[in-house]
Each structure stands twice: as structure tokens, then as C-alpha cells.
Enzyme design. Structure first.
Site, short mmCIF file in Angstrom:
data_model
loop_
_atom_site.label_atom_id
_atom_site.label_comp_id
_atom_site.label_asym_id
_atom_site.label_seq_id
_atom_site.Cartn_x
_atom_site.Cartn_y
_atom_site.Cartn_z
N CYS A 132 44.49 43.14 65.64
CA CYS A 132 44.91 43.74 66.91
C CYS A 132 45.63 42.73 67.78
O CYS A 132 44.98 41.97 68.52
CB CYS A 132 43.71 44.34 67.63
SG CYS A 132 44.15 45.12 69.18
N CYS A 135 44.99 43.11 71.46
CA CYS A 135 43.67 42.66 71.91
C CYS A 135 43.64 41.13 72.02
O CYS A 135 43.08 40.58 72.95
CB CYS A 135 42.58 43.06 70.93
SG CYS A 135 42.60 44.78 70.44
N ASP A 136 44.21 40.45 71.04
CA ASP A 136 43.97 39.01 70.89
C ASP A 136 45.20 38.13 71.06
O ASP A 136 45.07 36.91 71.11
CB ASP A 136 43.37 38.74 69.50
CG ASP A 136 42.05 39.49 69.32
OD1 ASP A 136 41.28 39.54 70.29
OD2 ASP A 136 41.81 40.03 68.23
#
Ligand code: NAP
Length: 309
Positions: A132, A135-136
């Protein structure tokens, strides 16, 4: 005995909930391990109709939840472990801690990111290995990272990561990208994206803290290997449908996607319907998942009226 249990709370699940709730079927939703589904791990969604300025994925899912609950859908935050069909045609749904009975089931459990299957892969998730970017990605500023895959997801992730990383290596096992034409053009024109063709990551290398520091690249044409220093690996090689808990009740294709009756959401088991990414390996879009959720709700409603006891 519930009229309908909806397993999964992504686009398909919430749409099925809105429709069945408005049909007075008082649906019970079982959330699964990722409430809100895959859109909770994305940033801006630009192609969901009705949002001309785009909408953040998590916000869209919160709105779907609010809309479902407004009409009376109930949500239990639980993960389904198994479903069995009883002799009278009803279903028993087990979450381990609890079990629920229902006359119909809508399976909308989606799909989970696929991994390469390398030995230390699972233990590295969250330590320099992720699926992701949204997300990261922001954790990896001004360092080299890599994306593995050649589809739309890989290109999208690579493009997003150029906001943060110094270089984004795009590692693909062939020398042409599977992604759509516009994505390919955008990706190959981006100076921060460096394609690595005909290659795969054959090993993840870690530093003394157990964080990813490099991958071993294997050239699939000549078998040679080399080390590529990266601080994070973003794996974007497709998805695996979350259908494992349904063994016996549904037919699946060779990749585990539930087979629906042609043009329907009905499965081989009467009263059990499948909607969204768990059954759709072709479109896999939020809007098509939502459309199938609607179809499954209408089919469940019709099934209940035809089998009223
Ligand atoms: P995908 O289209 O199935 O692509 C998966 C990629 O991973 C392919 O390039 C494949 O290589 C590669 N791959 C698969 N297994 C591999 C392995 N074991 N080792 C190395 N590489 C491997 O998956 P996706 O990119 O997640 O897209 C899924 C669907 O969602 C598609 O229909 C896509 O169009 C859609 N999507 C759309 C958007 C958008 O429109 N903005 C964004 C994301 C996804 P090969 O090419 O050699 O098979």
C-alpha cells in the site's frame, strides 16, 4: 434467523446493505478483518460517479457505512470462519466466537494483495515491505524504493511514490507493462521511475534492525543476479480473492474467484450470492463492485419472496 447476512463491508457489501435495508430485510453485515475494504487503503478516488472533485477512499467508505446504517443495516465487527448450509436450506455462519443463522447470504469479501512467496516475506510486512503506497509511501522520503509488478496498480503506486522517494525502480517480469495505455505513457515519462525489465526480486535483504535494505534482483532472461539498494518494496502483483472459507458451497476458478451464474450474482448454492472483487477478476473497480452488490441484494430479495415460508 436473519433474512440476509452480508459478509464483507467494502463497496459491494455496503451497496447490498443499502438495498436490502431499504427493502425491509434488516440486513446483518459481518465486517471482516478490513472494515471498509480496499478503498480504505487508497487516497483520492476520482472515478466514482457523483464526486466530480474526487473523494478520499476512507471518506467514501464512511459515507457508504452511514448510508447503510441510516436505513437500518446492522454491523457486527467479526471475521467469518465458515459457512454451512443446513438441510432446510438456511445457512449457519460461524465467526469462531459467535454463530449466526440466515435464509440468504451475500458474500462480498473482496480480495487481498498477492505476495511473491519469498521465505521472509510475512515477517517483513511493515518493515520495508508493503502493498500500500498510499499507506506507507510518505515514510520513505528521499530514499530509493521499488515497486514490483507491471499492471495498473504497480504504475499507480510508482507514480504516487515519486512524490517522496528519490528513485522508484519498477521491477517487472517482462519487458512490456500490462497497465492501460495512459498509465504506461505516464509511468515511462516520469523521470523518477526507473523500469527494471525481465526481472524479479528473488530475495529481500535486511539491515541489523531487520528492515529491508535491498533486494536481490534476478534477470529472468539470463539468470544473473545483482543487489539493488532500496529502503522499501511495494508489491503490486495483483490480488487473491477472500473465498477460502466457502469451500464446498461455491465453485471457483483456478485463482479462487467465485463462479457466478452467467450474468447473475447467484452461485451454485441456492440462496448464496457473490458480489464484487471476490467474484470479479476482470473489472475490479469500486463502481462495478457496488453494482454487483446492488444486483446481489435484488436477487436475495427475489429469492426470499419466492421461498417465503
Ligand atoms: P494485474 O492487472 O493482474 O497486474 C498484476 C501484475 O503483476 C502484472 O504485470 C503481472 O505480470 C505481475 N505479476 C503477477 N504475478 C507475479 C509474480 N509472481 N511475480 C512477478 N510479477 C507478477 O493487477 P493490478 O495491477 O492490481 O490490477 C487489477 C485490476 O484493477 C486491473 O483490471 C486494473 O486495470 C485495475 N486497476 C485500475 C486502476 C485505475 O484504473 N486507476 C488502478 C489499479 C488497478 P504480467 O503482466 O507478466 O502478468
Amino acid at each position: 434467523m436473519e433474512d440476509v447476512i452480508i459478509i464483507g463491508t467494502g463497496c459491494a457489501g455496503y451497496t447490498a446493505a443499502i438495498y436490502t435495508a431499504r427493502a425491509n430485510l434488516n440486513p446483518l453485515m459481518l465486517s471482516g478483518t478490513q472494515p471498509g475494504g480496499q478503498l480504505t487503503t487508497t487516497t483520492e478516488v476520482e472515478n466514482f460517479p457523483g464526486h466530480p472533485d474526487g473523494i478520499m477512499g476512507p471518506e467514501l467508505m464512511m459515507k457508504m457505512q452511514a448510508q447503510a446504517e441510516k436505513f437500518g443495516a446492522r454491523i457486527a465487527w467479526a471475521n467469518v470462519e465458515g459457512v454451512t448450509r443446513r438441510d432446510d436450506g438456511s445457512f449457519l455462519v460461524s465467526t469462531g466466537a459467535e454463530s449466526y443463522e440466515a435464509k440468504t447470504i451475500i458474500v462480498a469479501t473482496g480480495a487481498a494483495p498477492r505476495h511473491l512467496g519469498l521465505p521472509n516475506e510475512k515477517s517483513l510486512i511493515g518493515h520495508g515491505l508493503t502493498s500500500c503506497a498510499t499507506c506507507d509511501g510518505a515514510f520513505y522520503r528521499n530514499v530509493p524504493v521499488c515497486v514490483i509488478g507491471g499492471g495498473d496498480s504497480a504504475c499507480e503506486e510508482a507514480g504516487f511514490l515519486t512524490r517522496f522517494a528519490s528513485t522508484v525502480y519498477l521491477i517487472h517480469r517482462r519487458d512490456t507493462l500490462r497497465a492501460s495505455k495512459i498509465m504506461v505513457e505516464r509511468t515511462l515519462a516520469n523521470p523518477k521511475i526507473v523500469p527494471v525489465w525481465n526481472s524479479t526480486a528473488s530475495e529481500y535483504l535486511t539491515d541489523e534492525k531487520g528492515e529491508v535494505r535491498a533486494v536481490t534482483l534476478t534477470n529472468l532472461l539470463d539468470g544473473t543476479t545483482r543487489e539493488l539498494a532500496v529502503s522499501c518494496v511495494f508489491v503490486a502483483i495483483g490480488h487473491v480473492p477472500n473465498s477460502g472459507f466457502l469451500d464446498g458451497l461455491v465453485d471457483k476458478d483456478e485463482n479462487g474467484y467465485i463462479l457466478q451464474q452467467p450474468g447473475r450474482t447467484a452461485t451454485k448454492t441456492p440462496g448464496l450470492f457473490a458480489a464484487g472483487d471476490v467474484a470479479d477478476h476482470f473489472y475490479r473497480q469500486a463502481i462495478t463492485a457496488a453494482g454487483q452488490g446492488c444486483a446481489a441484494a435484488l436477487e436475495a430479495e427475489r429469492y426470499l419472496s419466492e421461498h417465503a415460508s
